[in-house]
Design an enzyme around this catalytic site. Sequence first.
Site, short mmCIF file in Angstrom:
data_model
loop_
_atom_site.label_atom_id
_atom_site.label_comp_id
_atom_site.label_asym_id
_atom_site.label_seq_id
_atom_site.Cartn_x
_atom_site.Cartn_y
_atom_site.Cartn_z
N ASP A 79 0.88 -1.17 0.00
CA ASP A 79 0.00 0.00 0.00
C ASP A 79 0.92 1.22 0.00
O ASP A 79 1.71 1.40 0.95
CB ASP A 79 -0.87 0.03 1.26
CG ASP A 79 -1.98 -1.00 1.25
OD1 ASP A 79 -1.97 -1.88 0.37
OD2 ASP A 79 -2.84 -0.94 2.15
N HIS A 137 4.90 -7.46 0.02
CA HIS A 137 4.67 -8.75 -0.63
C HIS A 137 5.32 -8.74 -2.01
O HIS A 137 5.58 -7.68 -2.58
CB HIS A 137 3.17 -9.00 -0.78
CG HIS A 137 2.39 -8.91 0.49
ND1 HIS A 137 1.85 -10.02 1.11
CD2 HIS A 137 2.05 -7.84 1.27
CE1 HIS A 137 1.21 -9.64 2.21
NE2 HIS A 137 1.32 -8.32 2.32
N SER A 240 8.19 3.83 4.88
CA SER A 240 9.44 4.05 4.16
C SER A 240 9.22 3.85 2.68
O SER A 240 8.12 4.08 2.18
CB SER A 240 10.55 3.14 4.68
OG SER A 240 11.81 3.60 4.20
#
Length: 271
Positions: A79, A137, A240
């Site tokens: 995200d 992921h 980050s």
Amino acid sequence: MSRHYTSALSTLFGRFASKEFPAIIQHIINAGYVKMMGLDMGEFRAPSSYKTLNKLFTRAIELPRKLPEDRSKLISGVDALITDYGTITEGRAYQIKGMSYDIRSLFGEYHRDAVNKVEGGQFVNFYLSPRDYHRYHMPLDLKIKSLTHIPGKLYPVNFPLLRHMPDLFIENERVVIEAEDNKGRTHILVLVGALNVGKMVVTFEPNVQTNSEIREPRHYTYKELAVERGELFGWFEMGSTLVTFSPKGSIVTEVAINQKVSFGDVLGEIK
């Protein structure tokens, strides 16, 4: 290299975030953070159920997101906000428009051969803000060949610094992952640390200890380590940046600068 003040500040914040306060105090801390950052907790447990602020930061999705069945689809592994993307030209990419950097310096000494392998290919920068889901992921099926942890500073990776600080990604601590797709083409994923990111966790390599006393790069190699598209491979403890580099002709991206993406969104085609 000596320890930078940004690492010390991040360590102090990390201690606070990892401390388990009495339930009522922790509830106030967690609820305050959710409200301040505007977190959408619809896919997660109630904020009060996380015993530390760090557990809230690194929260797992409770219901798995549906991924496209077509394995030729490239997905977002995070995200995030796409802060820049484009073509790798003469060994250079952009941390943001107008601020290019040398990918050879970013990759480090153990991945020099990969620089030529991704020349003419695509890079995409994914910025995870403190309000985002912090786990990452795999965006496509990959076989992990090697990983290097490169210690560094922990400057913020927000827009003001991206625009005005040259080589920000190179200055900061990072984890460089070199992998191959099903056609044997080299892809690079770089996890970039930032202020208040006490740790960058890589699930398949527990020896990676970021924001620690380690001062020199540490390199790890693998023979039969496959990670499937959509599979979890770690998390940031706070927000980050993740940067991906793919070889010429391997992917066709369908993204835009300042586009908000979510884990599982289709970002293009794998060729």
